[in-house]
Enzyme design. Structure first.
Site, short mmCIF file in Angstrom:
data_model
loop_
_atom_site.label_atom_id
_atom_site.label_comp_id
_atom_site.label_asym_id
_atom_site.label_seq_id
_atom_site.Cartn_x
_atom_site.Cartn_y
_atom_site.Cartn_z
CG ASP A 47 7.02 -3.55 -14.16
OD1 ASP A 47 6.54 -3.77 -15.17
OD2 ASP A 47 6.50 -3.36 -12.90
CE LYS A 62 6.89 1.31 -3.74
NZ LYS A 62 7.62 0.58 -4.73
CB SER A 113 -0.89 0.11 1.33
OG SER A 113 -1.69 -1.07 1.12
#
Length: 692
Positions: free
Chosen positions: A474, A376, A361
């Site tokens: 990514d 984070k 989260s």
């Protein structure tokens, strides 16, 4: 025969030394220490480049008497002080003997003061094994501020094994002090900061320090640390102190001396120096019995504590390991306490939750100085473990670029792994482009062009300009954050890998997001900077079209947005891709440039994709776009594989379930037969979800 370096140390060889070893050239280096050769097999001449320390049965030295100098023990001595790797020096009224022999890869050095030195090992980055330079001596080049700094300006090095053998000591118990200071590995961002020195220490053949790390124990470089061993028994007038690299630490660093044992000074002192005429006596039987009882009680209590701590030991160990590694990093950021983070986020209040990423989260927080941050909180179930967490911090901490998200700091306490970033007011690009209508931003054409160029500049920085060049692995719209002025910033480096300068690619575990991965990476695990270029091309198309690559299918004939774009290119209708929401008043030439660059970036052949610096130049209009037509034989080279991979993802898109390695058996191509084979361990693909 050319000069060679040969290590046969610490084996159980018996019999005479083979004649072919005796005939090896003088400039070669041969280590035969710690073996059981017969005593009548010594070489015909005394050579410094043949180490025969403890090479015969009974632990004797196969060395000629004239080589040893035939130094007899004329009288017992009760102390010895050695300035390892340095000259004679007097500290506090104590004279430390010089130990400035240049050493070597396989060398035995007898000293006239009745102590000997055995050195074993070859530093991998020394190309000439017979170098006469002081490769085995360390010299401090900075200002040392500790007391007795003259003891620590020099040190003796060895990549494998270093033994000090002290003779002619009186019988009894001694106190041994080993003086350490890390004067080779640095605390800055140079190559000398990348090493990690870990070794074991043996005294009288017994392991006394395991996995010893000078920098960690002394809490920094250029700081002294003295380890004291009391009641070291000497019974046969000899004392052996050995430093041995046990295969741990960092050796793959292009600088000599950043691994292997290092020692600055040695102090050996008897406990009975005030009464040298008295015979040293071993501990009496009563003392032995007391020690046995005390030892038994301590052992019992230790076992009890181990049983009681079995449930929490693993968590404690992980926490200590994380905190030690964090302290060891050359961070450009701060380390926050868990208390500070809880206060900033109101104890991780759900009202402050602004996103849910693949690793946990994300919460909005306000520090005491009023700074707004994004925290984070890595999930305990996250696939990003301890190593990836430390990797991310170490890599991001020194990166500063307008299009790369800034890391303020981190926290590792208990089971908590937290990263503190700058707060991005407009969430991520996917949120703005594909989110619910009420949260979408009205991104006009100039804004979309600026976002596209900003992402390209951020990637060009990571690939070509940052101190530690890396592949992100990514790149996708959820990993592009937007600040209050809608400027893009690349985030989430948990999957990044440092560039290996000697390698043209990295074959590694596949970890990314379906729809953004380059074909060569998704199918074969072949990772280069061009994988990020491919991902950027997909993101650029999404920015122009305002549609998600994997969620957009105009009809059953199309697999995804990229598939549709390829068909429209063949038809000559590329302007059909532009998002109707930008209206009709937009620069069609700029739109065509972005689309063509995106298609160039998503070419199936990595060699035909541009670099990110070339992409920036094309998007800014400084260079023309090189178009690859649909008639090029390479254009559809891997489209079959791409469509197979995409179709596979579409079958799972309804449930948004993660793709496991077991799901991808038929998607891994054999490099030998060029056919599709099953491979349960060849691929791991992480699913994506929206992150702030």
């Amino acid at each position: 025969m050319e000069s060679i370096t040969m290590y046969l140390t610490n084996n159980s060889f018996t019999g005479p030394i083979p004649d072919w070893i005796k005939r090896i050239k003088v400039r070669s280096q041969v280590d035969l220490s710690y073996n059981n050769f017969s005593e009548d097999s010594e070489p015909p001449t005394c050579r410094e480049t043949v180490n025969l320390f403890k090479s015969s049965s009974g632990g004797k030295n196969l060395q000629l008497s004239e080589c040893l100098g035939n130094y007899p023990c004329l009288k017992d001595r009760y102390s010895l002080y050695i300035n390892c790797g340095g000259k004679n020096v007097t500290i506090g009224g104590i004279d430390y003997e010089a130990d400035n022999d240049i050493g070597g890869a396989a060398k035995y050095v007898p000293m006239i003061s009745n102590w000997e030195l055995s050195s074993t090992g070859h530093f991998w980055d020394i190309t000439n094994s017979t170098s006469i330079d002081s490769d085995y001596l360390a010299q401090n080049i900075s200002v040392l501020r500790m007391n007795d700094s003259e003891l620590y300006t020099t040190a003796r090095l060895s990549p494998l094994s270093l033994t000090y053998y002290i003779r002619c000591l009186g019988k009894g118990n001694y106190t041994v002090k080993l003086h350490f200071a890390e004067i080779v590995i640095r605390g800055n961002s140079s190559f000398y900061s990348l090493g990690r020195r870990i070794f074991d220490v043996y005294i009288q053949g017994n392991l006394r320090l395991k996995d010893f790390n000078i920098k960690r124990t002394a809490k920094g470089v250029d700081k002294e640390y003295v380890h004291e061993f009391k009641a070291v028994a000497v019974r046969d007038k000899t004392l052996e102190i050995r430093f041995r690299w046990a295969g741990k630490g960092t050796t793959d660093v292009p600088k000599r001396g950043t691994y292997g044992p290092l020692i600055s000074a040695i102090s050996v002192k008897s406990g009975k120096l005030d009464s040298l005429d008295e015979e040293f006596k071993p501990p009496n039987d009563r003392q032995k019995k007391i020690l046995i009882v005390v030892g038994a009680v301590v052992l019992f209590l230790l076992l009890v504590f181990m049983i009681l701590g079995a449930l929490w030991w693993k968590g404690l160990w992980d926490r200590i390991s994380r905190e030690e590694e964090l302290r060891g990093l050359d961070l450009k950021t701060g380390i926050f306490t868990l208390r500070q983070i809880k206060a900033a986020t109101n104890n991780f209040d759900e009202a402050n939750k602004i996103g849910e990423g693949g690793f946990g989260s994300v919460y909005k927080g306000i520090l005491l100085d009023g700074t707004i941050v994004a925290v984070k909180q890595l999930s305990s179930r996250s696939t990003q473990g301890h190593r990836e967490f430390v990797n991310e911090i170490g890599m991001i901490s020194g990166l500063q670029h307008p299009n790369v998200v800034r890391l303020y700091g981190c926290c590792a306490e208990g089971n908590q792994l937290l990263l503190v970033y700058e707060y991005m007011e407009n969430n991520n690009l996917a949120h703005s482009l594909f989110g619910e209508k009420e949260v979408q931003l009205n991104l006009d054409w100039p804004t979309r062009l600026r976002i596209c160029i900003g992402i390209a500049k951020g990637l060009a920085f990571l690939h070509e300009e940052s101190p530690l060049k890396m592949v992100h692995r990514d790149i996708k719209t959820t990993n592009v954050l937007l600040d209050k002025d809608i400027n893009p910033k690349i985030s989430d480096f948990g999957l990044a890998r440092l560039d290996e300068e000697e390698n043209t690619h990295i074959s590694t575990r596949v970890a990314g997001t379906i729809g953004y991965m380059a074909p060569e990476y998704a199918l074969w695990g072949y990772l280069t900077y061009k994988a990020d270029v491919y991902s950027f091309g997909v993101v650029a198309l999404e920015i122009v079209a305002g549609k998600s690559n994997m969620k957009y299918r105009p009809n059953e004939n199309f697999v995804c947005l990229l598939d549709w774009a390829l068909v429209e290119q063949q038809k000559g209708n590329l302007m059909e891709l532009v998002d109707p929401k930008v209206g009709t008043e937009f620069n069609k030439e700029e739109a065509m440039t972005i689309i063509k660059v995106a298609l160039l970036c998503t070419n199936s052949s990595p060699a035909l994709r541009p670099t990110m610096s070339q992409v920036v130049s094309m998007l800014e209009g400084r260079t023309a776009v090189h178009e690859i037509t649909s008639t090029d034989p390479s254009f559809y080279g891997d489209q079959i594989g791409f469509k197979s991979f995409s179709n596979f993802d579409l079958q799972r898109s309804a449930t948004h379930s993660p793709i496991r390695s077991s799901d991808t058996h038929s998607l891994v191509r054999s490099s030998d037969s060029h056919s599709l084979v099953r491979s349960s361990d060849s691929m791991h693909i992480e699913s994506s979800s929206t992150s702030a």
